[in-house]
Design an enzyme around this catalytic site. Structure first.
Site: not given
Length: 305
Positions: A182, A190, A199, A225
């Site tokens: 991840d 974010n 994204d 993620e």
């Protein structure tokens, strides 16, 4: 699964409004459709439209398709029929976050058959009038097996595939490796740049990884993620080398986004079996997950096996 598919019928010249939706018949005069493929839980059913009337998207309730999304402007975009050239075209209405066709930022563009339209956090797939029935069923299958945002396999497909590969490894006494990874501190990305840019990072990371993963290897988005790769007939040494290459592939070059280049790293955990001892897919996932947390505890941007 079919009940989760959201469809918007696109009017054809001289066509009357429609009141209900049935799987489209295959014929040269079959109308085109929009199918919302992301997010799946958003469902408003069929949006009826009249001939030659544009389809408007936006946060305002006055739009043909109202999208309750902070990244969507009140009047965001309009999809309209261009009779001069015989194509559907989408035009951005000066939105704050832009309109994308096949991941390309546009002001105005024709929408190709099977093309993707992205508005805020919503993704639509355009099904053209030709062979719409086949496209419809292919789209439904894709929604069941592919993550719409990243275009890699989804968790459901991964879990089924991992189970098959584990059984095959045990049956034929062949090695099998599972990699979980991840993105490190993705929440900061974010929070600092916004979820749309987040994204973009996820999409770009998957594009890089897909170029390294062979077609016979399973690559999937496990959640958020977090991603997984299954490597059949792969030794533990080969799996470690592969994981290190992936780590460097992401860490060595920042990810380009609409907000500029963003440095990204990832942590990876590897589970492995030689195929001679009994093991289940659940046990293999648990091992890989433990190694992933070890990589996080070791400072991130590393591989643990």
């Amino acid at each position: 699964m079919l009940d989760t598919v959201q469809e918007f019928r696109l009017p054809q010249t001289g066509e009357a409004p429609v009141e209900s939706l049935q799987p489209p018949a295959k014929s040269p005069t079959t109308p085109s459709f929009l199918v919302q493929i992301y997010p799946l839980e958003f469902s408003k059913g069929l949006i009826p439209a009249h001939s030659r009337r544009p389809i408007t998207f936006g946060r305002s309730s006055s739009n043909s398709i109202e999208l309750v999304d902070e990244f969507v402007s009140r009047e965001h975009a309009v999809l309209e029929w261009n009779g001069d050239v015989g194509t559907w075209e989408i035009r951005d209405c000066g939105s704050r976050n832009g309109t994308y066709v096949n991941d390309r930022l546009i002001e105005r563009a024709a929408v190709p058959p099977c093309g993707h339209i992205r508005i805020g956090g919503h993704i639509f797939k355009f099904l053209s009038a030709d062979h719409v029935e086949t496209q419809y069923h292919e789209t439904v299958y894709q929604m069941m097996t592919v993550d719409a945002l990243t275009q890699v396999h989804n968790r459901r497909y991964f879990e089924d595939g991992l189970e098959r590969e584990v059984q095959r490894a045990i049956r034929f006494s062949r090695p099998l490796a599972l990699i979980l990874f991840d993105l490190d501190r993705f929440k900061i990305v974010n929070d600092r740049y916004g979820h749309l840019t987040g994204d973009e990072v996820l999409q770009a990371v998957c594009q890089r990884v897909r170029r390294r993963v062979r077609k016979d290897e399973l690559f999937a988005r496990y959640g958020g993620e977090e991603f997984a790769i299954v490597l059949a007939e792969t030794s533990v040494v080969q799996a470690k080398k592969f994981a290190e290459e992936l780590r460097a592939l992401i860490a060595d070059e920042p990810i380009g986004t609409s907000q500029g280049a963003i440095p990204v790293t990832m942590s990876l955990g590897i589970a492995h079996t030689e195929g001679v001892e009994p093991v289940t897919s659940t046990e293999l996932m648990s091992r890989a997950d433990e190694r992933l947390y070890e990589a996080k505890d070791a400072g991130r941007n590393c591989v643990k096996i």
